[in-house]
Design a protein around this motif. Structure first.
Motif, PDB file in Angstrom:
ATOM      1  N   THR A 219       0.835  -1.203   0.000  1.00  0.00           N
ATOM      2  CA  THR A 219       0.000   0.000   0.000  1.00  0.00           C
ATOM      3  C   THR A 219       0.865   1.246   0.000  1.00  0.00           C
ATOM      4  N   ALA A 220       1.936   1.206   0.802  1.00  0.00           N
ATOM      5  CA  ALA A 220       2.845   2.358   0.838  1.00  0.00           C
ATOM      6  C   ALA A 220       3.505   2.566  -0.523  1.00  0.00           C
ATOM      7  N   GLU A 221       3.890   1.464  -1.167  1.00  0.00           N
ATOM      8  CA  GLU A 221       4.500   1.568  -2.500  1.00  0.00           C
ATOM      9  C   GLU A 221       3.506   2.157  -3.503  1.00  0.00           C
ATOM     10  N   LEU A 222       2.247   1.648  -3.438  1.00  0.00           N
ATOM     11  CA  LEU A 222       1.238   2.150  -4.367  1.00  0.00           C
ATOM     12  C   LEU A 222       0.927   3.620  -4.111  1.00  0.00           C
ATOM     13  N   THR A 223       0.923   3.996  -2.830  1.00  0.00           N
ATOM     14  CA  THR A 223       0.688   5.404  -2.501  1.00  0.00           C
ATOM     15  C   THR A 223       1.775   6.285  -3.096  1.00  0.00           C
ATOM     16  N   ALA A 224       3.026   5.798  -2.972  1.00  0.00           N
ATOM     17  CA  ALA A 224       4.144   6.555  -3.540  1.00  0.00           C
ATOM     18  C   ALA A 224       4.032   6.635  -5.060  1.00  0.00           C
ATOM     19  N   VAL A 225       3.658   5.502  -5.684  1.00  0.00           N
ATOM     20  CA  VAL A 225       3.491   5.488  -7.137  1.00  0.00           C
ATOM     21  C   VAL A 225       2.376   6.443  -7.556  1.00  0.00           C
ATOM     22  N   ASN A 226       1.271   6.428  -6.797  1.00  0.00           N
ATOM     23  CA  ASN A 226       0.161   7.327  -7.125  1.00  0.00           C
ATOM     24  C   ASN A 226       0.581   8.796  -7.022  1.00  0.00           C
ATOM     25  N   ARG A 227       1.418   9.089  -6.003  1.00  0.00           N
ATOM     26  CA  ARG A 227       1.903  10.469  -5.888  1.00  0.00           C
ATOM     27  C   ARG A 227       2.761  10.843  -7.101  1.00  0.00           C
ATOM     28  N   GLU A 228       3.587   9.874  -7.542  1.00  0.00           N
ATOM     29  CA  GLU A 228       4.405  10.124  -8.726  1.00  0.00           C
ATOM     30  C   GLU A 228       3.531  10.319  -9.963  1.00  0.00           C
ATOM     31  N   LEU A 229       2.466   9.499 -10.054  1.00  0.00           N
ATOM     32  CA  LEU A 229       1.562   9.634 -11.193  1.00  0.00           C
ATOM     33  C   LEU A 229       0.844  10.975 -11.179  1.00  0.00           C
ATOM     34  N   GLU A 230       0.438  11.408  -9.979  1.00  0.00           N
ATOM     35  CA  GLU A 230      -0.219  12.705  -9.884  1.00  0.00           C
ATOM     36  C   GLU A 230       0.736  13.817 -10.304  1.00  0.00           C
ATOM     37  N   SER A 231       2.006  13.678  -9.870  1.00  0.00           N
ATOM     38  CA  SER A 231       3.000  14.662 -10.265  1.00  0.00           C
ATOM     39  C   SER A 231       3.212  14.649 -11.774  1.00  0.00           C
ATOM     40  N   PHE A 232       3.259  13.414 -12.325  1.00  0.00           N
ATOM     41  CA  PHE A 232       3.424  13.276 -13.765  1.00  0.00           C
ATOM     42  C   PHE A 232       2.220  13.858 -14.500  1.00  0.00           C
ATOM     43  N   SER A 233       1.021  13.599 -13.979  1.00  0.00           N
ATOM     44  CA  SER A 233      -0.189  14.119 -14.617  1.00  0.00           C
ATOM     45  C   SER A 233      -0.181  15.638 -14.647  1.00  0.00           C
ATOM     46  N   TYR A 234       0.261  16.237 -13.548  1.00  0.00           N
ATOM     47  CA  TYR A 234       0.338  17.702 -13.518  1.00  0.00           C
ATOM     48  C   TYR A 234       1.338  18.199 -14.553  1.00  0.00           C
ATOM     49  N   SER A 235       2.490  17.471 -14.602  1.00  0.00           N
ATOM     50  CA  SER A 235       3.522  17.872 -15.566  1.00  0.00           C
ATOM     51  C   SER A 235       2.994  17.778 -16.991  1.00  0.00           C
ATOM     52  N   VAL A 236       2.270  16.660 -17.281  1.00  0.00           N
ATOM     53  CA  VAL A 236       1.723  16.481 -18.622  1.00  0.00           C
ATOM     54  C   VAL A 236       0.711  17.570 -18.940  1.00  0.00           C
ATOM     55  N   SER A 237      -0.206  17.782 -18.002  1.00  0.00           N
ATOM     56  CA  SER A 237      -1.280  18.736 -18.275  1.00  0.00           C
ATOM     57  C   SER A 237      -0.758  20.175 -18.388  1.00  0.00           C
ATOM     58  N   HIS A 238       0.301  20.476 -17.663  1.00  0.00           N
ATOM     59  CA  HIS A 238       0.805  21.848 -17.673  1.00  0.00           C
ATOM     60  C   HIS A 238       1.974  22.038 -18.650  1.00  0.00           C
ATOM     61  N   ASP A 239       3.009  21.196 -18.486  1.00  0.00           N
ATOM     62  CA  ASP A 239       4.241  21.405 -19.257  1.00  0.00           C
ATOM     63  C   ASP A 239       4.097  21.010 -20.721  1.00  0.00           C
ATOM     64  N   LEU A 240       3.245  20.050 -21.042  1.00  0.00           N
ATOM     65  CA  LEU A 240       3.084  19.626 -22.433  1.00  0.00           C
ATOM     66  C   LEU A 240       1.969  20.389 -23.142  1.00  0.00           C
ATOM     67  N   ARG A 241       0.892  20.657 -22.414  1.00  0.00           N
ATOM     68  CA  ARG A 241      -0.224  21.333 -23.063  1.00  0.00           C
ATOM     69  C   ARG A 241       0.109  22.779 -23.430  1.00  0.00           C
ATOM     70  N   ALA A 242       0.909  23.430 -22.571  1.00  0.00           N
ATOM     71  CA  ALA A 242       1.247  24.827 -22.840  1.00  0.00           C
ATOM     72  C   ALA A 242       1.969  24.988 -24.183  1.00  0.00           C
ATOM     73  N   PRO A 243       3.013  24.203 -24.475  1.00  0.00           N
ATOM     74  CA  PRO A 243       3.653  24.326 -25.799  1.00  0.00           C
ATOM     75  C   PRO A 243       2.719  24.004 -26.949  1.00  0.00           C
ATOM     76  N   LEU A 244       1.832  23.005 -26.721  1.00  0.00           N
ATOM     77  CA  LEU A 244       0.883  22.653 -27.783  1.00  0.00           C
ATOM     78  C   LEU A 244      -0.064  23.806 -28.075  1.00  0.00           C
ATOM     79  N   ARG A 245      -0.505  24.470 -26.991  1.00  0.00           N
ATOM     80  CA  ARG A 245      -1.394  25.627 -27.198  1.00  0.00           C
ATOM     81  C   ARG A 245      -0.656  26.738 -27.954  1.00  0.00           C
ATOM     82  N   SER A 246       0.631  26.885 -27.644  1.00  0.00           N
ATOM     83  CA  SER A 246       1.423  27.907 -28.354  1.00  0.00           C
ATOM     84  C   SER A 246       1.554  27.563 -29.834  1.00  0.00           C
ATOM     85  N   ILE A 247       1.836  26.298 -30.118  1.00  0.00           N
ATOM     86  CA  ILE A 247       1.979  25.873 -31.517  1.00  0.00           C
ATOM     87  C   ILE A 247       0.679  26.105 -32.273  1.00  0.00           C
TER      88      ILE A 247
END
Length: 455
Positions: A219-247
């Protein structure tokens, strides 16, 4: 003399006394035996109660030897268990000061060695010494100098393996009657089975503790993985979408503000850039949606699926009012599920039915329920393009497509999302189809949902 009367002659002179005399020794012996038997029964009941309620082996054997000593008023009672190597019988409980000292010293006797316990364990049979001075195999224990009678009783498992023995010692010679021996052997038999049960309970508890620890770690491992996924999701939604909107945005500016300087080929390139950027944006949104379906808490409640389908169908018709599509929706179909997730399932399935029937002049899309092997099976059916069942194993894989992009748009993420949601509900999903004969998607929900509907 219990009763008597005087006998006189005719002259009134005393001749003799007539009476009845009974030896009360036999009566007293009978009372003593009854009392002894009562003690045996009380001891057996107490040992049985301890064996039934105490699930910790060390507590059980300590309680048992104390009970036997107390009820029978013996000099000493001890319990030995065979070690893992099967070479020695190790004292695990002993009464009185002598027992405590021997436990501290780690007292043990060799199996088959020069002791009554060693012989008893080796042969799995009781050994009785009514006069220890005449017993050839007896271990002369310096901690128990007043022993005059001794017996060693085997502890036999269900498979008749000797797992240990009980020693009972008295300060009196010939202290054990046949009834004593029978009663004590019955108690040790019961105690042996109780010990096996206690060990089994201990193993099960230890295994459960290990599983619980593993679950906690996982459970602790999955919690850590979920936190990483949430961080990744934020990165995807913010860091990738912004350049796409610019293009996309700058491409649109070029098309609008510099259209006179651009020839047809330049404009076509910019349109392609915009289309690719928008498609990439949709793909990112779908990937984030797919990721979120495996995370977050589910909230089950009774949901009217028929109403959900009607709303989704109305939205589809508003988007393309010119299409001639007949929706057949079984009324008042309810399920115990997460309404938000099931809406995503139905939007995907109905959206696919709408999309893949678009090339037909008229289309029919159906939502309903059927019983299959006693199970509630929901389905979405269309009469559209269908697919070849030879490729059905690819149907629910992410980025898997059974039709070319030039035929039908999409990125192959929708059905993967649907499958994950259904699996989270404890159900399953499958499809049946034929090329140009439409497709039917079936899904079930959990047993819990079935029980709710059957209640």
């Amino acid at each position: 003399m219990e009763s008597a009367r005087a006998i006189y002659d005719a002259a009134g002179d005393l001749l003799y006394y007539e009476g009845m005399v009974r030896d009360i020794t036999e009566h007293e012996q009978l009372l003593t035996e009854i009392e002894r038997r009562n003690v045996q029964l009380q001891a057996a009941a107490e040992v049985s109660r301890a064996a039934s309620t105490l699930l910790m082996p060390e507590v059980l054997i300590t309680r048992a030897v104390e009970l036997i000593r107390t009820y029978f008023n013996f000099y000493y009672v001890g319990l030995f268990l065979v070690d893992q190597a099967g070479e020695n019988a190790v004292l695990r409980a002993g009464t009185g000061e002598a027992g405590e000292r021997m436990l501290v010293e780690g007292h043990q006797l060799e199996v088959g060695g020069n002791s009554m316990i060693g012989w008893c364990v080796e042969h799995g049979k009781p050994r009785i010494a009514l006069d220890v001075g005449a017993e050839a195999l007896r271990f002369d224990n310096p901690w128990l100098p007043e022993t005059r009678s001794e017996m060693a009783l085997p502890l036999l498992s269900r498979e008749q393996w000797c797992i240990g023995a009980v020693t009972v010692q008295s300060m009196h010679a010939a202290a054990f009657s046949k009834a004593d021996i029978a009663a004590l052997q019955s108690m040790t038999d019961h105690l042996a089975i109780a010990l096996e049960n206690a060990w089994l309970h201990e193993r099960v508890r230890r295994h459960a503790d290990e599983l619980e620890e593993r679950v906690a770690e996982r459970t602790a491992e999955l919690t850590a993985v979920n936190r990483e996924l949430e961080s990744f999701s934020y990165s995807v939604s913010h860091d990738l979408r912004a350049p796409l909107r610019s293009i996309d945005g700058f491409s649109q500016v070029l098309l609008e503000d510099y259209q006179e300087q651009l020839d047809a080929l330049g404009k076509d390139y910019l349109h392609r850039v915009r289309t690719a950027a928008q498609q990439m944006g949709r793909l990112i949104s779908d990937l984030l949606r797919l990721s979120r379906t495996t995370r977050g808490e589910m909230h089950r409640e009774e949901v009217n699926l028929s109403e959900l389908v009607q709303k989704i169908a109305a939205d589809l018709c508003r988007l393309q009012p010119a299409r001639k599509v007949e929706f057949v929706i079984m009324p008042d179909l309810r399920a115990y599920c997460d309404g938000r997730l099931l809406q995503a399932v139905l939007e995907n399935l109905l959206g696919n039915a709408w999309k893949f029937s678009a090339k037909h002049d008229r289309a029919r899309i159906e939502f309903g329920l059927q019983a299959q092997d006693g199970e509630r099976v929901y389905f979405v059916r269309d009469d559209g393009a269908g697919f070849n069942m030879a490729y059905a194993d690819k149907l629910f894989g992410a980025f898997q497509r059974l039709h070319r992009m030039t035929e039908f748009e999409g990125n192959g993420v929708g059905l993967a999302t649907v499958q994950r949601i259904i699996h989270r509900h404890g159900g399953r999903i499958w499809a049946e189809s034929a090329v140009e004969k439409g497709a039917t998607f079936y899904f079930t929900l959990s047993v819990q949902e079935e029980e709710q509907k059957g209640a």
